[in-house]
Design a protein around this motif. Structure first.
Motif, PDB file in Angstrom:
ATOM      1  N   LEU A 114      14.146  12.353  45.668  1.00 45.07           N
ATOM      2  CA  LEU A 114      12.812  11.814  45.902  1.00 45.07           C
ATOM      3  C   LEU A 114      11.786  12.930  45.766  1.00 45.07           C
ATOM      4  N   SER A 115      10.746  12.680  44.964  1.00 46.33           N
ATOM      5  CA  SER A 115       9.678  13.665  44.780  1.00 46.33           C
ATOM      6  C   SER A 115       8.345  13.045  45.171  1.00 46.33           C
ATOM      7  N   ILE A 116       7.543  13.851  45.846  1.00 44.32           N
ATOM      8  CA  ILE A 116       6.240  13.366  46.294  1.00 44.32           C
ATOM      9  C   ILE A 116       5.318  14.567  46.420  1.00 44.32           C
ATOM     10  N   ARG A 117       4.067  14.385  46.031  1.00 43.36           N
ATOM     11  CA  ARG A 117       3.106  15.487  45.976  1.00 43.36           C
ATOM     12  C   ARG A 117       1.886  15.161  46.828  1.00 43.36           C
ATOM     13  N   ARG A 118       1.465  16.084  47.658  1.00 49.36           N
ATOM     14  CA  ARG A 118       0.229  15.917  48.424  1.00 49.36           C
ATOM     15  C   ARG A 118      -0.979  15.951  47.493  1.00 49.36           C
ATOM     16  N   GLY A 119      -2.022  15.220  47.866  1.00 49.66           N
ATOM     17  CA  GLY A 119      -3.266  15.263  47.112  1.00 49.66           C
ATOM     18  C   GLY A 119      -3.168  14.533  45.787  1.00 49.66           C
ATOM     19  N   PRO A 120      -3.961  14.953  44.781  1.00 50.98           N
ATOM     20  CA  PRO A 120      -3.931  14.260  43.489  1.00 50.98           C
ATOM     21  C   PRO A 120      -2.547  14.356  42.839  1.00 50.98           C
ATOM     22  N   ALA A 121      -1.916  13.229  42.660  1.00 52.02           N
ATOM     23  CA  ALA A 121      -0.540  13.205  42.161  1.00 52.02           C
ATOM     24  C   ALA A 121      -0.415  12.508  40.813  1.00 52.02           C
ATOM     25  N   MET A 122      -1.327  11.580  40.519  1.00 45.69           N
ATOM     26  CA  MET A 122      -1.323  10.884  39.234  1.00 45.69           C
ATOM     27  C   MET A 122      -2.767  10.738  38.763  1.00 45.69           C
ATOM     28  N   ALA A 123      -2.946  10.740  37.450  1.00 46.64           N
ATOM     29  CA  ALA A 123      -4.282  10.822  36.863  1.00 46.64           C
ATOM     30  C   ALA A 123      -5.024   9.490  36.900  1.00 46.64           C
ATOM     31  N   ALA A 124      -6.352   9.610  36.876  1.00 47.57           N
ATOM     32  CA  ALA A 124      -7.196   8.459  36.585  1.00 47.57           C
ATOM     33  C   ALA A 124      -7.067   8.118  35.108  1.00 47.57           C
ATOM     34  N   ALA A 125      -7.327   6.867  34.763  1.00 43.44           N
ATOM     35  CA  ALA A 125      -7.243   6.454  33.361  1.00 43.44           C
ATOM     36  C   ALA A 125      -8.429   5.572  32.992  1.00 43.44           C
TER      37      ALA A 125
ATOM     38  N   ILE B 287     -16.087   1.769  27.438  1.00 44.55           N
ATOM     39  CA  ILE B 287     -15.125   2.525  28.235  1.00 44.55           C
ATOM     40  C   ILE B 287     -14.824   1.738  29.506  1.00 44.55           C
ATOM     41  N   GLN B 288     -13.549   1.468  29.737  1.00 42.14           N
ATOM     42  CA  GLN B 288     -13.121   0.715  30.917  1.00 42.14           C
ATOM     43  C   GLN B 288     -12.497   1.649  31.947  1.00 42.14           C
ATOM     44  N   ASP B 289     -12.967   1.567  33.179  1.00 45.45           N
ATOM     45  CA  ASP B 289     -12.347   2.256  34.304  1.00 45.45           C
ATOM     46  C   ASP B 289     -11.136   1.419  34.731  1.00 45.45           C
ATOM     47  N   VAL B 290      -9.932   1.900  34.403  1.00 44.21           N
ATOM     48  CA  VAL B 290      -8.724   1.102  34.621  1.00 44.21           C
ATOM     49  C   VAL B 290      -7.945   1.563  35.852  1.00 44.21           C
ATOM     50  N   PHE B 291      -7.748   2.879  36.004  1.00 45.54           N
ATOM     51  CA  PHE B 291      -7.012   3.422  37.137  1.00 45.54           C
ATOM     52  C   PHE B 291      -7.813   4.540  37.792  1.00 45.54           C
ATOM     53  N   SER B 292      -7.761   4.610  39.112  1.00 46.15           N
ATOM     54  CA  SER B 292      -8.338   5.730  39.854  1.00 46.15           C
ATOM     55  C   SER B 292      -7.308   6.857  39.956  1.00 46.15           C
ATOM     56  N   VAL B 293      -7.774   8.036  40.350  1.00 49.04           N
ATOM     57  CA  VAL B 293      -6.850   9.127  40.651  1.00 49.04           C
ATOM     58  C   VAL B 293      -6.007   8.724  41.865  1.00 49.04           C
ATOM     59  N   LEU B 294      -4.706   8.891  41.765  1.00 51.57           N
ATOM     60  CA  LEU B 294      -3.828   8.598  42.898  1.00 51.57           C
ATOM     61  C   LEU B 294      -3.730   9.846  43.770  1.00 51.57           C
ATOM     62  N   ARG B 295      -4.241   9.724  45.006  1.00 51.08           N
ATOM     63  CA  ARG B 295      -4.248  10.844  45.955  1.00 51.08           C
ATOM     64  C   ARG B 295      -3.400  10.497  47.174  1.00 51.08           C
ATOM     65  N   ASN B 296      -2.354  11.250  47.390  1.00 53.59           N
ATOM     66  CA  ASN B 296      -1.511  11.069  48.565  1.00 53.59           C
ATOM     67  C   ASN B 296      -2.114  11.793  49.761  1.00 53.59           C
ATOM     68  N   SER B 297      -2.186  11.101  50.889  1.00 51.96           N
ATOM     69  CA  SER B 297      -2.731  11.682  52.115  1.00 51.96           C
ATOM     70  C   SER B 297      -1.743  12.668  52.725  1.00 51.96           C
ATOM     71  N   ASP B 298      -2.271  13.721  53.347  1.00 49.46           N
ATOM     72  CA  ASP B 298      -1.418  14.786  53.889  1.00 49.46           C
ATOM     73  C   ASP B 298      -0.444  14.272  54.945  1.00 49.46           C
ATOM     74  N   VAL B 299      -0.939  13.532  55.925  1.00 46.61           N
ATOM     75  CA  VAL B 299      -0.087  13.082  57.041  1.00 46.61           C
ATOM     76  C   VAL B 299       1.008  12.165  56.538  1.00 46.61           C
ATOM     77  N   GLN B 300       0.661  11.227  55.681  1.00 45.16           N
ATOM     78  CA  GLN B 300       1.641  10.249  55.197  1.00 45.16           C
ATOM     79  C   GLN B 300       2.630  10.894  54.215  1.00 45.16           C
ATOM     80  N   THR B 301       2.179  11.880  53.451  1.00 42.23           N
ATOM     81  CA  THR B 301       3.106  12.601  52.580  1.00 42.23           C
ATOM     82  C   THR B 301       4.134  13.355  53.413  1.00 42.23           C
ATOM     83  N   ALA B 302       3.666  13.999  54.480  1.00 42.80           N
ATOM     84  CA  ALA B 302       4.586  14.714  55.369  1.00 42.80           C
ATOM     85  C   ALA B 302       5.585  13.749  55.999  1.00 42.80           C
TER      86      ALA B 302
END
Length: 388
Positions: free
Chosen positions: A173-184, A292-307
């Motif tokens: 299992l891999s998980i990253r704090r903060g910005p983890a996946m890009a906006a599109a 230009i279509q805003d389709v996805f936001s930046v995926l940001r994992n919260s610190d507490v929940q990532t921990a």
């Protein structure tokens, strides 16, 4: 018997569900059969069911044995892709041109497995909220559920999601704090010139030549405008023009995607794309329109929940099976919009090596179903405890 062993003991039923969903894939906002199966299973396990959230979404509500008011959300996506399956599996798609090529059938099944276990044990405080989302693949399913007042009607203190990863690191299992996946952003460019006979190009304004110049010019938007420290991608993925050997067409089209992690970079790339198109249009005497279509936001994992997710994964799988610092992904995921509304975390679970996601030869690794179910269930057991 441990949580993982208990779920694994009944894995045959879950695998049968997953393969049935795989054989009957449904495109976003058309998941009527899938959502009906999900609702029927949840109801059979004594879980309160709400249908039609965000058109074809399902929400299940299950209260634990304790008195905590905490509510933990778990989300899975249900939709398939417009891909012709190229496997010869006994449970291959029965619907031409449609395939579960991203494993959403597996994600739905893992969440069903967690829901079944939690309904059997109810060994948790507070409330579990099971969110089965439609239309993740660029059609705005998360936003549709949010527009349908998802978290006002079914409040959550935290929300978690999970995606399979066919990278050969089974059970990791891999998980990253903060910005983890890009906006599109998705863009469509229409070039309008003037049609002419191909033997008399001087009488026309050739949109194909303009198209070629624009493809070249747009490559400099990232390479010569973006700070090298900040990541960005601009990819042209569709080029269309003409229908005959001897005709210069009136119009040509380009389409593609922009991926970024920073809101400032995102705005700059879109602005420079528009400015480049305007400059090329002026240079050639043509008309160029840009959408230009805003389709996805930046995926940001919260610190507490990532921990918390890392703690649960380490407990279940062992520290050697946990990656707390993976590289951020340029791919996008509309769970990002749920994380803008509620703190939470999104993780990736490794499976057997094989064809990549969104590939016609992709095959979900059924052996990770109990792992994903156990991870999601344990998050509810741990995070619903009173006093957190």
């Amino acid at each position: 018997m441990s949580l993982l062993d208990r779920i694994a003991a009944d894995v045959d039923e879950l695998v049968a569900i997953r393969r049935d969903l795989h054989a009957h894939p449904e495109i976003g906002f058309e998941e009527t059969r899938t959502s009906a199966i999900v609702a029927q299973r949840l109801e059979a396990w004594g879980i309160e069911v709400h249908r039609g959230i965000g058109r074809t979404g399902i929400v299940g509500i299950l209260t634990g044995r304790g008195t905590s008011a905490r509510r933990i959300g778990l989300r899975a996506d249900m939709d398939a892709l417009p891909i012709e399956e190229a496997t010869n599996l006994p449970y291959r798609s029965t619907k031409p041109g449609t395939m579960h090529a991203c494993g959403h059938d597996g994600h739905t099944t893992m969440l069903l497995g967690a829901a079944r276990y939690l309904s059997q044990t109810r060994d948790f405080d507070g409330t579990a909220v099971f969110i089965f989302q439609p239309a993740e693949e660029g059609l705005g399913g998360a936003r549709a559920m949010l527009a349908d007042r998802l978290f006002e009607r079914f409040p959550c203190d935290e929300v978690y999601g999970l995606h399979n990863q066919p990278n050969g690191q089974h059970g990791r299992l891999s998980i990253r704090r903060g910005p983890a996946m890009a906006a599109a952003d998705f863009f469509d460019i229409r070039i309008t010139g003037r049609g002419a006979h191909a033997a008399q190009p001087n009488r026309g304004i050739d949109p194909v030549v303009i198209q070629a110049a624009l493809v070249q010019a747009l490559q400099a938007v990232v390479s010569r405008n973006t700070d090298p420290i900040h990541s960005a991608v601009l990819s042209i993925t569709r080029v269309q023009a003409g229908a005959a050997y001897n005709v210069i067409p009136e119009e040509a089209q380009l389409a593609g995607t922009i991926r970024t992690f920073d809101d400032g970079v995102r705005a700059m790339v879109s602005q420079r794309l528009r400015e480049t198109c305007a400059g090329i249009a002026a240079a050639f005497g043509a008309e160029i329109t840009v959408e230009i279509q805003d389709v996805f936001s930046v995926l940001r994992n919260s610190d507490v929940q990532t921990a918390a997710a890392l703690e649960v994964a380490t407990e279940l799988f062992g520290p050697e099976k946990v990656d707390a610092d993976p590289e951020p992904k340029m791919g996008s995921e509309d769970f990002a919009d749920m994380l803008l509304a509620v703190p939470g975390a999104y993780a990736w679970l490794g499976g057997k090596a094989g064809a990549a996601l969104h590939n016609a030869a992709y095959d979900f690794d059924d052996s990770i179903i109990p792992l994903g179910s156990a991870y999601l269930a344990r998050l509810v057991e741990r995070r619903s405890a009173a006093g957190l």
